[in-house]
Write a protein that holds these residues in place. Structure first.
Motif, mmCIF file in Angstrom:
data_model
loop_
_atom_site.group_PDB
_atom_site.id
_atom_site.type_symbol
_atom_site.label_atom_id
_atom_site.label_comp_id
_atom_site.label_asym_id
_atom_site.label_seq_id
_atom_site.Cartn_x
_atom_site.Cartn_y
_atom_site.Cartn_z
ATOM 1 N N TYR A 127 -13.771 6.943 34.467
ATOM 2 C CA TYR A 127 -14.821 7.959 34.412
ATOM 3 C C TYR A 127 -16.178 7.426 34.846
ATOM 4 C CZ TYR A 127 -10.942 9.858 31.841
ATOM 5 O OH TYR A 127 -9.673 10.246 31.495
ATOM 6 N N PRO B 214 -6.727 15.570 20.789
ATOM 7 C CA PRO B 214 -5.353 15.242 21.172
ATOM 8 C C PRO B 214 -4.729 14.146 20.299
ATOM 9 C CG PRO B 214 -6.881 15.026 23.036
ATOM 10 C CD PRO B 214 -7.695 15.211 21.819
ATOM 11 N N SER C 284 -3.548 6.088 27.620
ATOM 12 C CA SER C 284 -4.929 6.533 27.530
ATOM 13 C C SER C 284 -5.491 6.048 26.213
ATOM 14 C CB SER C 284 -4.992 8.055 27.606
ATOM 15 O OG SER C 284 -6.319 8.475 27.352
ATOM 16 N N ARG D 126 -16.974 8.676 28.235
ATOM 17 C CA ARG D 126 -16.709 7.975 29.494
ATOM 18 C C ARG D 126 -16.263 6.532 29.245
ATOM 19 N NH1 ARG D 126 -21.525 11.310 31.655
ATOM 20 N NH2 ARG D 126 -20.458 12.598 33.198
ATOM 21 N N ARG E 90 -7.933 5.610 31.253
ATOM 22 C CA ARG E 90 -6.628 6.248 31.400
ATOM 23 C C ARG E 90 -5.909 5.637 32.585
ATOM 24 N NH1 ARG E 90 -4.079 11.718 30.322
ATOM 25 N NH2 ARG E 90 -2.315 11.572 31.747
ATOM 26 N N MET F 195 -13.322 13.010 23.085
ATOM 27 C CA MET F 195 -12.693 13.319 24.367
ATOM 28 C C MET F 195 -13.714 13.368 25.502
ATOM 29 S SD MET F 195 -9.627 13.106 23.919
ATOM 30 C CE MET F 195 -9.195 13.467 25.633
ATOM 31 N N GLY F 196 -14.965 13.505 25.150
ATOM 32 C CA GLY F 196 -15.993 13.498 26.186
ATOM 33 C C GLY F 196 -16.458 12.102 26.576
ATOM 34 N N SER G 273 -4.374 17.417 26.225
ATOM 35 C CA SER G 273 -4.076 16.300 27.115
ATOM 36 C C SER G 273 -5.147 15.230 26.931
ATOM 37 C CB SER G 273 -4.041 16.753 28.571
ATOM 38 O OG SER G 273 -5.355 16.924 29.060
ATOM 39 N N LEU G 274 -4.833 14.029 27.372
ATOM 40 C CA LEU G 274 -5.759 12.903 27.173
ATOM 41 C C LEU G 274 -6.658 12.676 28.382
ATOM 42 C CD1 LEU G 274 -3.524 10.438 25.155
ATOM 43 C CD2 LEU G 274 -5.653 11.489 24.397
ATOM 44 N N ASN G 275 -7.199 13.741 28.906
ATOM 45 C CA ASN G 275 -8.188 13.618 29.969
ATOM 46 C C ASN G 275 -9.572 13.878 29.393
ATOM 47 O OD1 ASN G 275 -6.351 13.348 32.364
ATOM 48 N ND2 ASN G 275 -5.585 15.250 31.460
ATOM 49 N N ILE G 276 -10.561 13.400 30.083
ATOM 50 C CA ILE G 276 -11.925 13.631 29.601
ATOM 51 C C ILE G 276 -12.178 15.131 29.562
ATOM 52 C CG2 ILE G 276 -13.140 13.591 31.812
ATOM 53 C CD1 ILE G 276 -15.195 11.678 30.397
ATOM 54 N N ARG G 277 -12.921 15.562 28.538
ATOM 55 C CA ARG G 277 -13.094 17.000 28.347
ATOM 56 C C ARG G 277 -14.249 17.220 27.394
ATOM 57 N NH1 ARG G 277 -8.073 17.527 27.690
ATOM 58 N NH2 ARG G 277 -8.228 17.414 25.429
ATOM 59 N N GLY G 278 -14.910 18.327 27.517
ATOM 60 C CA GLY G 278 -16.016 18.621 26.591
ATOM 61 C C GLY G 278 -17.285 17.919 27.020
ATOM 62 N N LYS G 279 -18.195 17.778 26.089
ATOM 63 C CA LYS G 279 -19.493 17.188 26.382
ATOM 64 C C LYS G 279 -19.326 15.713 26.734
ATOM 65 C CE LYS G 279 -24.102 16.652 24.384
ATOM 66 N NZ LYS G 279 -24.413 16.005 25.651
ATOM 67 N N ARG G 280 -19.727 15.346 27.978
ATOM 68 C CA ARG G 280 -19.560 13.966 28.440
ATOM 69 C C ARG G 280 -20.663 13.065 27.917
ATOM 70 N NH1 ARG G 280 -16.038 17.308 30.499
ATOM 71 N NH2 ARG G 280 -15.100 16.882 32.538
ATOM 72 N N PHE G 281 -20.318 11.851 27.592
ATOM 73 C CA PHE G 281 -21.307 10.842 27.213
ATOM 74 C C PHE G 281 -20.750 9.470 27.480
ATOM 75 C CE2 PHE G 281 -19.137 9.428 23.394
ATOM 76 C CZ PHE G 281 -18.341 10.513 23.069
ATOM 77 N N PRO G 282 -21.572 8.429 27.670
ATOM 78 C CA PRO G 282 -23.031 8.514 27.829
ATOM 79 C C PRO G 282 -23.409 9.336 29.069
ATOM 80 C CG PRO G 282 -22.227 6.229 28.103
ATOM 81 C CD PRO G 282 -21.043 7.085 27.860
ATOM 82 N N LEU H 2 -25.703 7.501 21.944
ATOM 83 C CA LEU H 2 -24.745 8.447 22.506
ATOM 84 C C LEU H 2 -24.979 9.823 21.891
ATOM 85 C CD1 LEU H 2 -21.644 6.026 22.682
ATOM 86 C CD2 LEU H 2 -23.345 6.505 24.435
#
Ligand SMILES: [Ca+2]
Ligand SMILES: [Ca+2]
Ligand SMILES: [Ca+2]
Ligand SMILES: [Ca+2]
Ligand SMILES: [Cu+2]
Ligand SMILES: [Cu+2]
Lengths: 744, 744
Positions: free
Chosen positions: A715, B664, A422, A692, A696, A689-690, B263-272, A299
């Motif tokens: 995601y 968060p 979440s 996947r 949620r 937070m990134g 907030s608890l949503n995906i954010r920032g650099k996504r991975f994998p 990752l």
């Protein structure tokens, strides 16, 4: 089987920390053997008086060169690849141990004294070797075994000269803590599974000083709780009935059992009633990491690992989101300090690096030592056991693990704050190795979390050492079997963490939690109020940074970069959190303590130097009179550590008072020791937070009483799988046991 | 789906600790409502001045009666089943809170004062209730919200009277630490996910003293870092520009992101890079445990569990190999002590039982909060929120987990000691619950190992509290967002462990590791030698047993039975090992500390009494002037604790200095706190030796160079499975969100 290649980077990564492979080692050996002035013989021809190579490993590049390459533009030439050879040179005057650097690889052309080794290494303080064990065993056979054969058989129903009912032995070094000479206390044990649980109380002191084997001698013997000056004295007194006689017999299986107490066979109340498999883990879509050339990608993480022949597992260049967090994170030493009323226990103050820690990692069992789905990695070690390098299968394993614990989660269930749940499971990548030091097994884990945190975890298991039970040993331990008592002892572990927070210019600061006692004009009747606060405490010099844990003054330990501020003008950093610190209560500078001065402190932060690359050495078993690596000297010069390249030296430990349940093996439960490295104002928010992997759930209701609209957001991550990923094929082990064991 | 019934005992187990079911609760309610002298109204008709039932739960039997049944011959009549009702009785003179025991169940015929509750409970120190929140919210709406509407909109771009751009609030009790009255500081927050990260700095002090709502009043207001005595003063000064004005706007999503920071949503650099599932666990042959009637059987373990409305999760009658180890192991209290420069932070010294801890456990998400293969258990809670008992799905989960760590292992790979590898994976049964206290989520695990060890583990996650950022708050915390600072705080957890080691007559003894400094006649030149030893230290009275952790004096803590000796004449016992002790540094007897006196000690051992059933109470938020449960009184009488029924009270804790990565949610990594209960000379050897989960590999060679004979012994346990056991069907949640959320 091969994971989705899109998850991983290009395979052309060049790992400058990769261990020497077999052909590189062979080249170095050939080169050294061809240097006639070294007068080297091969290990099979070696003896106490011959020069020979006892071990060999990669010489890790100097950091400045390494960084130049690692942080270069991709067109930098990598630092010269070099080997470090450990040589016994008894032919020198005086006899010494040498560490020679051999360079370059491939096609070596020169060798030179290891520049990181400042002190000379007297031959007397050398690590353990086969050559001396051969001499010692011959001496025992010739001077002891035959002469006491009759006494042993009558006393113990077993002897060293045997087909069955055998005695075997184990040795504790009499380190320079006790003697200016090189001595070994040998203790006799029934050759059963497992010997260290079955001592008979017959102990022998061998003086192994000098390189002339004919000068070696049996100096003392301990039998039936008395000391004797010679074999002859012992045998004479025994035969003349001038002394009490031991009468012990080998343990037998209990009625109804087929195995001897202390062996690792099933025994006692069986469960489950019907044999049934416990839960297993699998990777529905295969590995999400890649291990290649001792380089791991997982990752947002990447790092290199290697196995040092001398000091064990090492990680280099640990990066998260392409930023280096750690230049080096490595094991330094494993110590056990025993106690006892008889010589073997009393003198057993053991420095495991004297055996070569990296030598002792191999043969981890799939499905038990690491999960079946783990990636098992071999190590290639050259030591005196062989003429050529040896591949040790299953020395290291790497696996991803679902800890079944959320890394983070929140559930909200009110109209005011919304209906959502979440969470993110704490999926971790674990790199594991195990070091088996004859009886004890140490499990070392490096754990990588999705939030940028790293843990080092240590567990102990395996067999305890024990002493023959008699009254006076009761001050040191509890009885663990009919005939043995297991003494209190202190496990100590040294680790090095060369953190580099956004470069090498770092500071060490603590946040000291304190009580604030003050009034506020608006506060209740002007009374004073006590509440928590904390003070920033910048450690300016090495001595101020030598930390002895104090429960009453809670603090956070931070390594920060004062030039790299976060969005809110705070220096970005990492927190070091030790769980498993242990007070070294033996007095300073007395005996063995002198060579483990790192254990005085739970953490030290020093200015990094290539020449201060380790906290200990392979010579620490015998060198406490004048330690080859004198750790406390790193801090004695009390250098400035503000905006310098810093290294944290961490000491973990545990006092172990064994009890009946330590037989046959110490359980890992309750003995975890760990160090965590946790981002602290390093990221703008939690970088997980990134991920996947998060899930949620939102639930929205349009009007009261109505069925809610529920969405589960993953995601894009698949979550339903119908069939298992591959399992380990255990027939491989049945077909070829060398995965687990190296046999003659 | 149902596991192999042969693994489990008969289903006729009668659990005397089982919580009241819905029909039992309804019977108790009907009975109480029919007692006219109580003048009870139903919760939907209740107000500050009416008597009503705020909660109700099982009244656990007195221990003597329980043991008589549990240890009887199977023909004993179980102790009377009883309920404990928490009643607000403002109509009494003086107004009080009462705890009435209602008996018997079924068909109650009497009620009586809870005999374990010695002190009267003044109405002022009552737990939080809906009735008072209704009054408080009405007061805020009438006296504040409309009057400051204009100011709030201009200052914050949001208000309490809103469709969007809403403010919401949260409250800290002004405990009797600060006031003889009942007061609440309300702080205003943006109604965003999540509110506690978005304070605006507008705070209101409500005086809620007495039962006459018309006497309640707004006592102070805090705006733009200044205190005001009335709404009128604040509004006048604001409108006349006599004070500085706040100017804050609700946070927005960063460019390129769709969700607001925090907030608890995906954010920032996504991975994998490509969404891919991480590893999962499955049970190839189904559950190896059974959960029925709040009773769990797992291999050699069995225990009962229940959820106390007041204090949370409790385990009773924990047995291993049919012997009771623990009569009770239970959560007692969850505390957070915050700090700050403004009233809300300064006064926030929170006792979570004031909300009813058991109230706060529900809706754990399969696959995230507990594994998909876990057994999810509902709780049935009666509280003032409803007229009838409420079933909370997924309040507790039970699962078996493969930790991927050996519980024990040894590898032997030499001719001398043999070629074998024997190990046992640390399979554990975990009982988990999570308590959500508005913003924070506490994860409580009870972990059962195959070697007779039990762990209690606590992790914190969820949202931190924060204060509006301004200079003076910097003494208490770091900025975690543009507008907020998160203050240092101290988490504290109290647990009760009523161990019964082979009966109730037990002793508490420590083994104190010490340094022995002595000579031995045979020792090197007669020099003195220092080595480890340990002393047995029997704690004779409660005050000698009140333990403040000291790192410099390492010790083992044992609960032993001096009449039950092991094979080697040592008393059988268990060791208590705390990892996660934390120094309470606030001064003794000042303010809130007075009602959490358990936190002064890391462990206390007291003589057990039914009347000393808890270390804290639901009244501890407001009762520090005169604590209803005065824990320190349990030890002040300094009773003899030798050969008595002993209870250990354990305090865990953690100083938390939040940082940007706590947003968060706080990560669980690095914040594990645990207590382990480890057998110590209790068994003759490790009882996991009977486990058929162990794997042993032997490799034998007949002659050098030959292929070895390899055997893998699994004791009949299957290990190869071709297809997955069932996975959780998440459509269940989409179809019916009430598993996770209770919606209006
Ligand atoms: Ca220095
Ligand atoms: Ca550094
Ligand atoms: Ca008492
Ligand atoms: Ca008890
Ligand atoms: Cu140990
Ligand atoms: Cu916290």
């Amino acid at each position: 089987e091969e994971p989705n290649p899109k998850l991983f980077k290009d395979a052309t990564y060049q790992n400058i920390f990769e261990d020497l492979n077999s052909s590189e080692i062979n080249e170095v050996l050939d080169y050294l053997y061809s240097q006639s002035e070294l007068k080297l013989v091969k290990p099979d021809k070696a003896n106490l008086t011959t020069n020979y190579i006892i071990g060999l490993e990669l010489h890790v590049p100097n950091k400045s060169q390494a960084l130049k390459f690692l942080d270069g533009n991709g067109r930098e030439i990598p630092p010269a690849r070099e080997a470090k050879a450990y040589l016994f040179l008894p032919q020198n005057d005086p006899p010494v141990v040498e560490e020679y650097i051999v360079a370059p690889i491939p096609r070596p052309t020169r060798y030179y004294h290891n520049p990181r080794r400042i002190k000379d290494i007297p031959y007397r303080v050398r690590q353990f070797s086969n050559t001396e064990m051969v001499v010692a065993v011959n001496l025992l056979r010739k001077e002891v075994a035959t002469k006491v054969e009759n006494m042993l058989k009558r006393s113990y129903g077993a002897s060293f000269i045997c087909k069955k009912n055998c005695l075997t032995f184990t040795a504790s070094a009499v380190s320079s803590a006790f003697s200016k000479e090189r001595k070994l206390w040998i203790t006799s044990l029934y050759q059963l599974e497992f010997a260290t649980l079955h001592p008979v109380g017959f102990q022998i002191l061998i003086n192994m000083d000098g390189i002339n084997a004919s000068n070696w001698k049996i100096e003392k013997l301990w039998y039936a709780n008395k000391m004797f000056s010679s074999v002859e004295e012992l045998v004479r007194k025994y035969e003349n009935n001038e002394i009490p006689k031991a009468l012990i017999r080998p343990p037998k299986a209990s009625p109804g059992e087929t195995s001897v107490p202390g062996s690792l066979n099933i025994r006692g109340k069986r469960f489950p009633d019907v044999p049934t498999s416990g839960p297993k883990q699998y990777e529905p879509q295969g590995h999400r990491y890649r291990v290649r050339n001792q380089h791991v990608d997982y990752l947002q993480w990447e790092f290199n690992f290697r196995m040092s022949y001398a000091s064990g597992i090492q990680l280099y260049d640990i990066k998260f989101q392409n930023e280096r967090i750690m230049y080096e994170l490595s094991m330094q030493e494993i110590i056990v300090i025993y106690a006892g009323a008889t010589p073997h226990g009393l003198y057993a103050q053991l420095s495991d690096s004297a055996f070569g820690i990296g030598n002792r990692a191999h043969g981890m069992m799939p499905g038990v030592d690491c999960p079946e789905h783990a990636t098992f990695v071999d190590s290639v070690i050259y030591n005196e056991d062989n003429l050529t390098p040896k591949t040790y299968p299953n020395a290291i394993c790497v696996f991803e693990h679902n800890t079944a614990l959320p890394l983070r989660r929140h559930r909200s269930g009110s109209s005011r704050s919304g209906f959502f749940n979440s969470g993110l499971v704490d999926y971790v990548l674990i790199l594991r190795t195990m070091f088996v030091m004859f009886n004890y097994d140490y499990i070392i884990d490096f754990v990588f979390h999705q939030n940028g945190a790293i843990d080092v975890k240590v567990h102990s298991t395996g067999f305890i050492l024990s002493s023959l039970y008699y009254h006076e040993e009761g001050a040191y331990g509890f009885r663990v079997s009919e005939s043995s008592i297991a003494p209190v002892h202190h496990h100590l572990f040294s680790f090095k963490a060369d953190m580099d927070i956004l470069g090498t210019k770092n500071r060490y600061m603590t946040l000291d939690t304190e009580v604030e006692n003050r009034t506020r004009k608006w506060y209740e009747n002007g009374e004073y109020h006590t509440q928590l606060t904390f003070k920033r405490n910048l450690k300016s010099t090495e001595q101020k940074a030598a930390y002895k844990y104090n429960f009453n003054t809670p603090k956070y330990h931070l390594i920060i970069n004062n030039d790299k501020l976060n969005k809110y003008s705070e220096p970005r950093g990492y927190r070091i959190l030790g769980k498993g610190f242990s007070k070294q209560i033996l007095p300073e500078n007395h005996g063995f303590e002198r060579t483990i001065t790192w254990s005085r402190y739970q953490m030290c932060v020093t200015k990094r130097k290539d020449s201060e690359d380790t906290s200990s050495s392979m010579y620490s078993m015998f060198d406490s009179g004048d330690p080859v690596v004198d750790f406390v000297s790193y801090i004695n010069d009390n250098e400035n550590i503000v905006d310098e390249d810093l290294v944290a030296w961490l000491s973990l430990g545990m006092h172990h008072i064994p009890h009946t349940e330590d037989v046959p093996n110490t359980a890992t439960t309750g003995n975890e020791m760990s160090i965590s490295f946790l981002p602290f104002n390093y990221f703008t928010e939690d970088p997980s937070m990134g991920s996947r992997d998060a899930v949620r759930v939102d639930s929205k209701i349009k009007s009261k009483g109505q069925k809610a609209d529920v969405t589960i957001e993953r995601y894009g991550t698949p979550h339903k799988f119908s069939c298992l990923a591959k399992q380990y094929d255990f027939q491989k082990i049945v077909n070829n046991a060398s995965v687990l064991f190296q046999q003659p």
